[in-house]
Write an enzyme that holds these catalytic residues in place. Structure first.
Site, mmCIF file in Angstrom:
data_model
loop_
_atom_site.group_PDB
_atom_site.id
_atom_site.type_symbol
_atom_site.label_atom_id
_atom_site.label_comp_id
_atom_site.label_asym_id
_atom_site.label_seq_id
_atom_site.Cartn_x
_atom_site.Cartn_y
_atom_site.Cartn_z
ATOM 1 N N ASP A 102 -58.566 50.987 -70.927
ATOM 2 C CA ASP A 102 -58.295 49.600 -71.292
ATOM 3 C C ASP A 102 -56.775 49.424 -71.208
ATOM 4 O O ASP A 102 -56.026 50.416 -71.207
ATOM 5 C CB ASP A 102 -58.804 49.359 -72.723
ATOM 6 C CG ASP A 102 -58.429 48.000 -73.239
ATOM 7 O OD1 ASP A 102 -58.638 47.007 -72.527
ATOM 8 O OD2 ASP A 102 -57.883 47.918 -74.365
ATOM 9 N N LEU A 103 -56.312 48.196 -71.127
ATOM 10 C CA LEU A 103 -54.861 47.965 -70.977
ATOM 11 C C LEU A 103 -54.199 47.600 -72.312
ATOM 12 O O LEU A 103 -53.418 48.379 -72.865
ATOM 13 C CB LEU A 103 -54.638 46.841 -69.956
ATOM 14 C CG LEU A 103 -53.185 46.442 -69.718
ATOM 15 C CD1 LEU A 103 -52.391 47.574 -69.071
ATOM 16 C CD2 LEU A 103 -53.109 45.191 -68.831
ATOM 17 N N ASP A 104 -54.542 46.398 -72.811
ATOM 18 C CA ASP A 104 -53.871 45.879 -74.011
ATOM 19 C C ASP A 104 -54.223 46.725 -75.230
ATOM 20 O O ASP A 104 -55.390 46.846 -75.591
ATOM 21 C CB ASP A 104 -54.315 44.430 -74.274
ATOM 22 C CG ASP A 104 -53.938 43.487 -73.145
ATOM 23 O OD1 ASP A 104 -52.765 43.468 -72.756
ATOM 24 O OD2 ASP A 104 -54.826 42.759 -72.655
ATOM 25 N N LYS B 100 -60.004 41.367 -80.220
ATOM 26 C CA LYS B 100 -59.536 42.450 -79.351
ATOM 27 C C LYS B 100 -60.578 42.778 -78.284
ATOM 28 O O LYS B 100 -61.751 42.974 -78.598
ATOM 29 C CB LYS B 100 -59.209 43.697 -80.169
ATOM 30 C CG LYS B 100 -57.899 43.561 -80.907
ATOM 31 C CD LYS B 100 -57.476 44.883 -81.514
ATOM 32 C CE LYS B 100 -56.150 44.710 -82.233
ATOM 33 N NZ LYS B 100 -55.831 45.903 -83.018
ATOM 34 N N SER C 268 -59.952 46.200 -67.803
ATOM 35 C CA SER C 268 -59.356 45.275 -68.778
ATOM 36 C C SER C 268 -60.006 43.904 -68.679
ATOM 37 O O SER C 268 -60.364 43.455 -67.588
ATOM 38 C CB SER C 268 -57.850 45.136 -68.487
ATOM 39 O OG SER C 268 -57.305 44.087 -69.243
ATOM 40 N N ALA C 269 -60.095 43.225 -69.829
ATOM 41 C CA ALA C 269 -60.606 41.853 -69.842
ATOM 42 C C ALA C 269 -59.537 40.845 -69.412
ATOM 43 O O ALA C 269 -59.834 39.674 -69.196
ATOM 44 C CB ALA C 269 -61.074 41.505 -71.258
ATOM 45 N N THR D 271 -49.272 45.163 -75.981
ATOM 46 C CA THR D 271 -49.352 43.713 -75.789
ATOM 47 C C THR D 271 -50.327 43.057 -76.765
ATOM 48 O O THR D 271 -50.340 41.831 -76.869
ATOM 49 C CB THR D 271 -49.826 43.395 -74.353
ATOM 50 O OG1 THR D 271 -50.824 44.350 -74.001
ATOM 51 C CG2 THR D 271 -48.681 43.442 -73.367
ATOM 52 N N LYS E 69 -66.450 42.079 -71.858
ATOM 53 C CA LYS E 69 -66.849 43.069 -72.869
ATOM 54 C C LYS E 69 -67.362 42.304 -74.100
ATOM 55 O O LYS E 69 -66.787 41.275 -74.427
ATOM 56 C CB LYS E 69 -65.647 43.925 -73.286
ATOM 57 C CG LYS E 69 -64.989 44.695 -72.136
ATOM 58 C CD LYS E 69 -63.675 45.328 -72.608
ATOM 59 C CE LYS E 69 -62.896 45.911 -71.448
ATOM 60 N NZ LYS E 69 -61.579 46.459 -71.829
ATOM 61 N N GLU F 266 -60.400 53.107 -75.328
ATOM 62 C CA GLU F 266 -60.523 51.717 -75.809
ATOM 63 C C GLU F 266 -59.970 51.544 -77.225
ATOM 64 O O GLU F 266 -60.158 52.421 -78.058
ATOM 65 C CB GLU F 266 -62.002 51.333 -75.856
ATOM 66 C CG GLU F 266 -62.469 50.462 -74.729
ATOM 67 C CD GLU F 266 -61.831 49.082 -74.680
ATOM 68 O OE1 GLU F 266 -61.152 48.651 -75.636
ATOM 69 O OE2 GLU F 266 -62.026 48.409 -73.665
ATOM 70 N N ASP F 267 -59.326 50.431 -77.483
ATOM 71 C CA ASP F 267 -58.855 50.147 -78.848
ATOM 72 C C ASP F 267 -59.658 49.020 -79.494
ATOM 73 O O ASP F 267 -59.318 48.578 -80.593
ATOM 74 C CB ASP F 267 -57.362 49.742 -78.837
ATOM 75 C CG ASP F 267 -57.154 48.351 -78.265
ATOM 76 O OD1 ASP F 267 -57.832 48.018 -77.256
ATOM 77 O OD2 ASP F 267 -56.339 47.592 -78.814
#
Ligand code: BG6
Ligand code: MG
Length: 225
Positions: free
Chosen positions: A14-16, A50, A121-122, A22, A152, A176-177
């Site tokens: 995942d990115l953020d 999130k 990422s979303a 971010t 997601k 994933e966070d």
């Protein structure tokens, strides 16, 4: 069976909130919209946003404010655009040192081991963020919020990533966070590793504070499966 991280064929990030810090800017931008609409939007409320798409996030935010169903589609589109403009202003000057601890190093380490690396990422802003951080080239496959309408916890973003990498979902792990992301990874038949604590995130195979912790393990993290 126990598996070493470096025995996995593909790893999707995942990115953020996993690679880059971010998530705080998403929160600030949503909170400013809530302020304008006249209600409080706390970090606890924000947990529900999130990993969730921009449009769905707005629905949740309006629910929190007791305003669900009060706006037309055009008004909601304008609000989502307003939030995104605030967010984009925050990340305009995103610095490479806003990458979260260990993320660049882990990506480089995985490449050395020949493991395929995917982004799942979303966010529709993902390409710009990767570009600002100078890490686009570290990913074999990038699947972001522009690639699918199915956000997601739907597994689409991860399944598209595995397919593009040519790897069976069962041979992929996902960092994933977000709860929505952990659920998406599970629905994809992948192994989720949570970046966060079990009090906030449930269902993951392993929990780490950040990606630095993954690097710091002498024995690379073992995943019981
Ligand atoms: C996810 C974030 O990565 O992307 C969410 O965790 C965000 O908070 C979602 O809403 C969509 O991002 P964007 O940049 O397309 O609005
Ligand atoms: Mg995230």
């Amino acid at each position: 069976m126990m598996k070493n991280l470096y025995e996995m064929k593909g790893i999707i990030f995942d990115l953020d909130g996993v690679i880059v810090d971010t998530a705080k800017y998403h929160y600030l931008a949503w909170r400013e919209l809530a302020d304008r609409l006249g209600f409080e939007f706390t970090p606890e409320h924000n947990e529900r946003l999130k990993g969730v798409s921009r449009d769905r996030s707005l629905e949740i935010l309006l629910e929190v404010g007791g305003m669900a169903g009060e706006f037309s589609a055009a008004e909601k589109h304008a609000m989502a655009t307003e939030k995104n403009e605030r967010y984009v202003a925050y990340i305009r000057d995103l610095k490479q040192d806003e990458m979260l601890p260990g993320s660049r190093e882990l990506l480089l380490e995985l490449r050395k081991h020949g493991i395929k690396i995917g982004l799942g990422s979303a966010s529709k802003n993902a390409p710009e963020i990767l570009d600002k951080l100078g890490i686009t080239e570290l990913f074999d496959v990038i699947v972001d919020g522009n690639a699918t309408q199915h956000a997601k916890p739907d597994p689409a973003v991860f399944l598209l990533g595995a397919q593009a990498m040519g790897i069976d979902p069962a041979d992929c792990i996902v960092f994933e966070d977000a709860q929505a992301g952990i659920e998406a990874a599970l629905a994809a038949g992948m192994t989720p590793i949570a970046v966060g604590c079990p009090t906030q995130l449930t269902g993951a195979e392993v929990y780490v504070k950040d990606l630095q912790e993954v690097l710091m393990c002498d024995e690379k993290p073992h995943l019981s499966r």
